[in-house]
Design an enzyme around this catalytic site. Structure first.
Site, PDB file in Angstrom:
ATOM      1  N   ILE A  31     110.794 115.799 -32.259  1.00 51.37           N
ATOM      2  CA  ILE A  31     111.804 113.978 -32.225  1.00 51.37           C
ATOM      3  C   ILE A  31     111.525 113.963 -30.328  1.00 51.37           C
ATOM      4  O   ILE A  31     112.283 113.634 -30.083  1.00 51.37           O
ATOM      5  CB  ILE A  31     113.635 115.609 -31.982  1.00 51.37           C
ATOM      6  CG1 ILE A  31     114.472 113.803 -32.177  1.00 51.37           C
ATOM      7  CG2 ILE A  31     113.603 116.194 -31.108  1.00 51.37           C
ATOM      8  CD1 ILE A  31     115.810 114.297 -32.695  1.00 51.37           C
ATOM      9  N   ASN A  87     104.560 128.620 -29.537  1.00 53.49           N
ATOM     10  CA  ASN A  87     104.736 129.334 -28.632  1.00 53.49           C
ATOM     11  C   ASN A  87     105.921 130.884 -29.388  1.00 53.49           C
ATOM     12  O   ASN A  87     106.536 130.267 -30.263  1.00 53.49           O
ATOM     13  CB  ASN A  87     106.070 128.392 -28.135  1.00 53.49           C
ATOM     14  CG  ASN A  87     105.137 127.223 -26.931  1.00 53.49           C
ATOM     15  OD1 ASN A  87     104.006 127.016 -26.632  1.00 53.49           O
ATOM     16  ND2 ASN A  87     105.755 126.019 -27.257  1.00 53.49           N
ATOM     17  N   GLU A  95     111.627 127.757 -27.628  1.00 53.58           N
ATOM     18  CA  GLU A  95     113.257 127.278 -27.767  1.00 53.58           C
ATOM     19  C   GLU A  95     113.585 127.525 -28.798  1.00 53.58           C
ATOM     20  O   GLU A  95     115.008 127.802 -28.902  1.00 53.58           O
ATOM     21  CB  GLU A  95     113.231 125.986 -26.541  1.00 53.58           C
ATOM     22  CG  GLU A  95     112.923 125.821 -25.978  1.00 53.58           C
ATOM     23  CD  GLU A  95     112.910 124.365 -24.877  1.00 53.58           C
ATOM     24  OE1 GLU A  95     113.260 123.739 -25.648  1.00 53.58           O
ATOM     25  OE2 GLU A  95     113.243 124.265 -23.980  1.00 53.58           O
ATOM     26  N   HIS A 100     107.219 127.930 -35.624  1.00 54.49           N
ATOM     27  CA  HIS A 100     106.990 126.623 -35.928  1.00 54.49           C
ATOM     28  C   HIS A 100     105.752 126.672 -35.037  1.00 54.49           C
ATOM     29  O   HIS A 100     105.519 127.322 -34.221  1.00 54.49           O
ATOM     30  CB  HIS A 100     107.502 125.212 -35.377  1.00 54.49           C
ATOM     31  CG  HIS A 100     108.372 125.401 -33.847  1.00 54.49           C
ATOM     32  ND1 HIS A 100     109.158 126.388 -33.446  1.00 54.49           N
ATOM     33  CD2 HIS A 100     107.848 125.567 -33.134  1.00 54.49           C
ATOM     34  CE1 HIS A 100     109.208 126.503 -32.287  1.00 54.49           C
ATOM     35  NE2 HIS A 100     109.045 125.460 -32.074  1.00 54.49           N
ATOM     36  N   MET A 101     104.411 125.389 -35.254  1.00 53.88           N
ATOM     37  CA  MET A 101     103.823 125.096 -34.522  1.00 53.88           C
ATOM     38  C   MET A 101     104.260 124.219 -34.256  1.00 53.88           C
ATOM     39  O   MET A 101     104.024 122.848 -34.890  1.00 53.88           O
ATOM     40  CB  MET A 101     102.196 125.149 -35.480  1.00 53.88           C
ATOM     41  CG  MET A 101     101.852 126.687 -35.749  1.00 53.88           C
ATOM     42  SD  MET A 101     100.080 126.659 -36.649  1.00 53.88           S
ATOM     43  CE  MET A 101      99.928 125.229 -37.746  1.00 53.88           C
ATOM     44  N   HIS A 102     103.092 123.457 -32.760  1.00 47.92           N
ATOM     45  CA  HIS A 102     103.093 121.542 -32.965  1.00 47.92           C
ATOM     46  C   HIS A 102     101.399 122.015 -32.992  1.00 47.92           C
ATOM     47  O   HIS A 102     100.528 122.385 -32.373  1.00 47.92           O
ATOM     48  CB  HIS A 102     103.273 122.727 -31.429  1.00 47.92           C
ATOM     49  CG  HIS A 102     104.159 122.557 -30.610  1.00 47.92           C
ATOM     50  ND1 HIS A 102     105.653 121.816 -30.479  1.00 47.92           N
ATOM     51  CD2 HIS A 102     105.122 123.745 -30.436  1.00 47.92           C
ATOM     52  CE1 HIS A 102     106.191 122.263 -29.883  1.00 47.92           C
ATOM     53  NE2 HIS A 102     106.542 123.514 -29.555  1.00 47.92           N
TER      54      HIS A 102
HETATM   55  P1  AMP Z   1     108.843 125.698 -28.768  1.00 51.56           P
HETATM   56  O1  AMP Z   1     109.071 124.652 -27.304  1.00 51.56           O
HETATM   57  O2  AMP Z   1     107.615 125.625 -29.432  1.00 51.56           O
HETATM   58  O3  AMP Z   1     110.754 125.994 -29.128  1.00 51.56           O
HETATM   59  O4  AMP Z   1     109.406 124.141 -29.228  1.00 51.56           O
HETATM   60  C1  AMP Z   1     110.954 122.581 -30.102  1.00 51.56           C
HETATM   61  C2  AMP Z   1     109.945 121.846 -30.582  1.00 51.56           C
HETATM   62  O5  AMP Z   1     111.512 121.429 -31.280  1.00 51.56           O
HETATM   63  C3  AMP Z   1     110.719 120.763 -29.172  1.00 51.56           C
HETATM   64  O6  AMP Z   1     109.282 120.059 -29.014  1.00 51.56           O
HETATM   65  C4  AMP Z   1     111.749 119.804 -29.821  1.00 51.56           C
HETATM   66  O7  AMP Z   1     111.101 118.227 -29.073  1.00 51.56           O
HETATM   67  C5  AMP Z   1     111.799 120.023 -30.838  1.00 51.56           C
HETATM   68  N1  AMP Z   1     112.865 120.176 -31.742  1.00 51.56           N
HETATM   69  C6  AMP Z   1     114.074 120.276 -31.447  1.00 51.56           C
HETATM   70  N2  AMP Z   1     114.958 119.647 -32.677  1.00 51.56           N
HETATM   71  C7  AMP Z   1     114.240 119.104 -33.148  1.00 51.56           C
HETATM   72  C8  AMP Z   1     114.454 118.492 -34.074  1.00 51.56           C
HETATM   73  N3  AMP Z   1     116.024 117.923 -34.581  1.00 51.56           N
HETATM   74  N4  AMP Z   1     113.798 117.246 -35.219  1.00 51.56           N
HETATM   75  C9  AMP Z   1     112.755 117.400 -34.567  1.00 51.56           C
HETATM   76  N5  AMP Z   1     111.876 118.146 -33.941  1.00 51.56           N
HETATM   77  C10 AMP Z   1     112.724 119.107 -32.820  1.00 51.56           C
END
Ligand code: AMP
Length: 115
Positions: A31, A87, A95, A100-102
């Site tokens: 997002i 992460n 967070e 999840h993987m980016h």
């Molecule tokens: P992390 O810091 O690795 O936990 O990454 C969490 C990611 O989730 C962040 O890059 C956010 O931008 C993303 N995120 C949070 N809410 C949503 C959502 N509703 N749809 C898509 N991505 C999201």
């Protein structure tokens, strides 16, 4: 998990662009993208961290990596390249505690340590 954002996304309760999915894995756009291509790849089942996933469902680790290949191909960035980021826990900057993987790409992402 009742209050987990990514469980709700996996279940279709929160709509996202479902870029890729199979029985086990779902990919959708981040997002708040930090690159031209920024996609999150999640296991549909809840695992809080990569540690939980690797210990409780090691076969899904391979499925996640395979999904990243499919997503990169679908996005047309498999040849130009991409970065996978995973992460884990506080120092890793995690967070959202649904593993999840980016997948980042679409431009030169740079090298670790900025060099
Ligand atoms: P992390 O810091 O690795 O936990 O990454 C969490 C990611 O989730 C962040 O890059 C956010 O931008 C993303 N995120 C949070 N809410 C949503 C959502 N509703 N749809 C898509 N991505 C999201």
């Amino acid at each position: 998990m009742a209050d987990c954002l990514f469980c709700k996304i996996a279940a279709g309760e929160i709509p996202v662009e479902r870029i890729y999915e199979n029985n086990d894995v779902l990919a959708f756009p981040d997002i708040n993208p930090v690159a031209p291509v920024h996609i999150l790849i999640i296991p549909k089942k809840h695992y809080a961290t990569s540690i939980d996933l690797s210990e409780e469902a090691p076969e899904l680790c391979a499925a996640m990596l395979k999904a990243s290949t499919e997503v990169a191909r679908f996005q047309g960035i498999d040849k130009s390249g991409f970065r996978l980021i995973l992460n884990t826990n506080a120092d890793g900057g995690q967070e959202i505690f649904h593993m999840h993987m980016h997948l980042l790409g679409g431009e030169y992402i740079g090298r670790l340590r900025g060099r």
